[in-house]
Enzyme design. Structure first.
Site, PDB file in Angstrom:
ATOM      1  N   ASP A   9       0.967  -1.183   0.014  1.00  0.00           N
ATOM      2  CA  ASP A   9       0.130   0.072   0.053  1.00  0.00           C
ATOM      3  C   ASP A   9       0.822   1.146  -0.035  1.00  0.00           C
ATOM      4  O   ASP A   9       1.588   1.275   0.874  1.00  0.00           O
ATOM      5  CB  ASP A   9      -0.970  -0.110   1.375  1.00  0.00           C
ATOM      6  CG  ASP A   9      -1.987   1.079   1.258  1.00  0.00           C
ATOM      7  OD1 ASP A   9      -1.964   1.981   0.462  1.00  0.00           O
ATOM      8  OD2 ASP A   9      -2.816   0.856   2.108  1.00  0.00           O
ATOM      9  N   ASP A 104      -2.827   2.378  -6.323  1.00  0.00           N
ATOM     10  CA  ASP A 104      -1.316   2.506  -5.213  1.00  0.00           C
ATOM     11  C   ASP A 104      -1.641   1.124  -4.278  1.00  0.00           C
ATOM     12  O   ASP A 104      -0.884   1.260  -3.229  1.00  0.00           O
ATOM     13  CB  ASP A 104      -1.651   3.702  -4.265  1.00  0.00           C
ATOM     14  CG  ASP A 104      -3.004   3.652  -3.801  1.00  0.00           C
ATOM     15  OD1 ASP A 104      -4.088   3.126  -3.878  1.00  0.00           O
ATOM     16  OD2 ASP A 104      -2.959   4.654  -2.608  1.00  0.00           O
ATOM     17  N   GLU A 105      -2.250   0.187  -4.672  1.00  0.00           N
ATOM     18  CA  GLU A 105      -2.174  -1.230  -3.979  1.00  0.00           C
ATOM     19  C   GLU A 105      -2.034  -2.242  -4.897  1.00  0.00           C
ATOM     20  O   GLU A 105      -2.570  -2.406  -5.881  1.00  0.00           O
ATOM     21  CB  GLU A 105      -3.474  -1.354  -3.000  1.00  0.00           C
ATOM     22  CG  GLU A 105      -3.706  -0.252  -2.157  1.00  0.00           C
ATOM     23  CD  GLU A 105      -4.960  -0.447  -1.572  1.00  0.00           C
ATOM     24  OE1 GLU A 105      -5.573  -1.657  -1.232  1.00  0.00           O
ATOM     25  OE2 GLU A 105      -5.707   0.578  -1.227  1.00  0.00           O
TER      26      GLU A 105
END
Length: 415
Positions: A9, A104-105
């Site tokens: 993350d 973003d993960e």
DNA sequence: TCTGGGGTCCTAGGACCC
DNA sequence: TCTGGGGTCCTAGGACCC
């Protein structure tokens, strides 16, 4: 078999990217907003801004009030997804099992590579190091390690920034019992409230709650809740890159309005954008849905499914406007308009006569006029991919294009 | 001028078919 | 005679995610 899953993350992702790119922003409270900073919200706050009380999804105005030194920056989605692509490529150095979960993960299955929990922690450290080398030291990640995605994601959230958090299988229950119900991905505020209303305030109580009653109350979601409370989850790291189900745009107008002509202009602009993205990615749509939000934040939507697929902005617009006009409550001012194309199929899979790329086309799809229109579209696509999104626009969109440029609002009427 | 913009999945009722 | 029952598609809306 026991799996070992990583959840990676990125910390304050959009803000970190901006700070990496611009040394002036480093160490300062910044907030990334929508295209226009008025009437927008904070999509991402930098760590410095979070320390000063700025929270994600706060209106920009509220954020400025709390933190007057906050620097607002209009987000640049293309830039962020480019860097997303870069770090996901890096993850493949560690395992072929990489699932891009969001911009973003990512989830990584490192069962084979790590062998055991010690190996997993070591790999996570290596990965963090490689990330720093590849993307710069301002772009950091928090990593969760666990036997499934659900627990890995829960774990990555616990230490920020730059943390590595391990939840072994034997620690799963204790881990769940140390967090709130709504900390779990999949239990939002509404569901949290409904659980509380049933007297379920934590995972311990959720585990004890009879499965049948959960299923009665929540259907198949009840089974998922029951399993989750025991730290179990069936979903595996999904390597397949899936086709999108819909392509859409929505836009909050600079001012609430009753003016149908203004609405039409914004709607047309969005339809053209959606159509352009579909053509770029090789899709045609068989359905259009629209959404209208009013000044009081209520709203309604409408959908229409049609037989002949399309990737033509003007045709999307004709349908979309009919839907808006029929569903709109004309006594309320409109705040936001949204349009989304769905029931997507690949251009190559659709009938040749329906494809806008089929040179010459077939007789079934319109006459000469239609064909001419399609060849104009594909020529304009070429111009756009070569010279960029602002290289052409519809004459009917010029008034708002100029108006926004003049006022510095910067809504892109590239089409 | 409180509350963006991109999505996914699920539910539930009605139409329609066999 | 008294209105079954399964399956699929369409539509509107809700909840969730980042």
């Amino acid at each position: 078999m026991q799996k070992i899953i990583l959840h990676i993350d990125m910390n304050s992702y959009f803000a970190s990217v901006e700070q990496q790119a611009n040394p002036f922003l480093r160490g300062k409270p910044i907030g990334i907003t929508g295209k226009r900073s008025e009437r927008s919200i904070i999509a991402t706050a930098s760590i410095e801004a979070k320390k000063l009380g700025v929270k994600t999804a706060m209106s920009t105005w509220q954020a400025k009030k709390i933190c007057p030194s906050l620097i607002l920056i209009a987000g640049d989605p293309e830039k962020y997804s480019e860097i997303t692509h870069r770090f996901n490529k890096l993850f493949f150095e560690f395992t072929p099992f990489v699932q891009e979960f969001s911009v973003d993960e990512s989830f990584l299955d490192i069962t084979e590579q790590a062998k055991d929990w010690f190996g997993a922690v070591y790999l996570a450290q290596q990965l963090r190091e490689r990330l720093r080398e590849e993307c710069g030291e301002w772009i950091t990640a928090s990593i969760g390690i666990a036997p499934n995605k659900l627990l890995a994601k829960l774990s990555s959230d616990l230490v920020k920034p730059n943390g590595i958090t391990l939840t072994r299988s034997e620690d799963a229950i204790a881990r769940l019992d140390s967090v709130k119900l709504t900390d779990l991905c999949g239990i939002g505020p509404r569901m949290g409230k409904r659980l509380n209303d049933l007297g379920i305030m934590n995972f311990k109580r959720l585990r004890e709650f009879p499965l049948e009653e959960l299923v009665d109350e929540f259907g198949s979601y009840g089974t998922w809740l029951h399993e989750a409370a025991h730290g179990r989850e069936a979903f595996e790291v999904n390597v397949e890159e899936e086709d999108p189900k819909s392509v859409g745009h929505s836009y909050t107008l600079p001012k609430d309005t009753f003016d149908p002509v203004l609405m039409q202009r914004y709607l047309l602009g969005m339809c053209e954008k959606v159509a352009w993205r579909m053509r770029r990615d090789g899709f045609v749509a068989n359905a259009v849905s629209i959404y209208v939000r009013y000044g009081d934040f209520s709203g309604n939507g409408k959908q229409h499914v049609f037989k002949e697929s399309t990737a033509d902005g003007l045709r999307l617009f004709e349908i979309a406007w009919r839907l808006v006009d029929s569903v709109r409550d004309k006594s309320k001012p409109v705040r936001l308009l949204g349009i989304s194309a769905s029931h997507l199929t690949h251009t190559s899979e659709s009938k040749p006569t329906m494809s806008i790329f089929s040179a010459g086309g077939g007789s079934a799809f319109g006459g000469k006029k239609e064909q001419k229109h399609l060849s104009v579209l594909s020529a304009l696509d070429k111009i756009q991919s070569r010279y960029g999104s602002k290289s052409w626009t519809r004459a009917s969109l010029l008034p708002i294009a100029f108006q926004d440029r003049a006022s510095g609002l910067g809504y892109d009427h590239e089409l």
